[in-house]
Design an enzyme around this catalytic site. Structure first.
Site, PDB file in Angstrom:
ATOM      1  N   LEU A   1       0.556  -0.842   0.363  1.00 15.05           N
ATOM      2  CA  LEU A   1       0.571  -0.239   0.220  1.00 15.05           C
ATOM      3  C   LEU A   1       0.526   1.103   0.262  1.00 15.05           C
ATOM      4  O   LEU A   1       2.235   1.660   0.506  1.00 15.05           O
ATOM      5  CB  LEU A   1      -1.309   0.255   1.387  1.00 15.05           C
ATOM      6  CG  LEU A   1      -1.536  -1.220   1.221  1.00 15.05           C
ATOM      7  CD1 LEU A   1      -2.988  -1.228   2.614  1.00 15.05           C
ATOM      8  CD2 LEU A   1      -2.839  -1.168   0.020  1.00 15.05           C
ATOM      9  N   CYS A   2       0.345   2.085  -0.597  1.00 10.43           N
ATOM     10  CA  CYS A   2       1.009   3.764  -0.190  1.00 10.43           C
ATOM     11  C   CYS A   2       1.841   4.236   0.501  1.00 10.43           C
ATOM     12  O   CYS A   2       0.912   3.852   2.302  1.00 10.43           O
ATOM     13  CB  CYS A   2      -0.079   4.085  -0.375  1.00 10.43           C
ATOM     14  SG  CYS A   2       0.629   6.842  -0.851  1.00 10.43           S
ATOM     15  N   PRO A   3       2.546   4.492   1.227  1.00  7.62           N
ATOM     16  CA  PRO A   3       3.894   4.888   0.315  1.00  7.62           C
ATOM     17  C   PRO A   3       5.127   4.148  -0.671  1.00  7.62           C
ATOM     18  O   PRO A   3       5.523   4.312  -0.995  1.00  7.62           O
ATOM     19  CB  PRO A   3       3.988   6.090   0.263  1.00  7.62           C
ATOM     20  CG  PRO A   3       4.187   5.300   2.102  1.00  7.62           C
ATOM     21  CD  PRO A   3       3.286   4.692   2.311  1.00  7.62           C
TER      22      PRO A   3
END
Length: 67
Positions: free
Chosen positions: A15-17
């Site tokens: 997942l981000c980042p």
């Protein structure tokens, strides 16, 4: 792997980042090399193009894949 082949980053499941951080690390250690990022985080579809624009990196393409 030849120099003409893109460096592939498999960021699926991250997942981000994380996808952008992996891209940034690869770009720093392999300047000038084409990098392919595989990501399934929906945010990557906007985060990676934004990172490329900020870094003045050439974005070749974005290819969404239905699963």
């Amino acid at each position: 792997m030849t120099a003409a082949e893109p460096l592939r980053i498999d960021a699926r499941g991250l997942l981000c980042p994380q996808p952008v951080l992996l891209l940034a690390r690869a770009a720093a250690t392999h300047p000038g090399r084409q990098i392919e990022v595989l990501a399934d985080d929906p945010a990557a579809a906007t985060d990676i193009p934004a990172w490329c624009e900020m870094r003045q990196a050439h974005l070749v393409s974005v290819t969404p894949v239905a699963v």
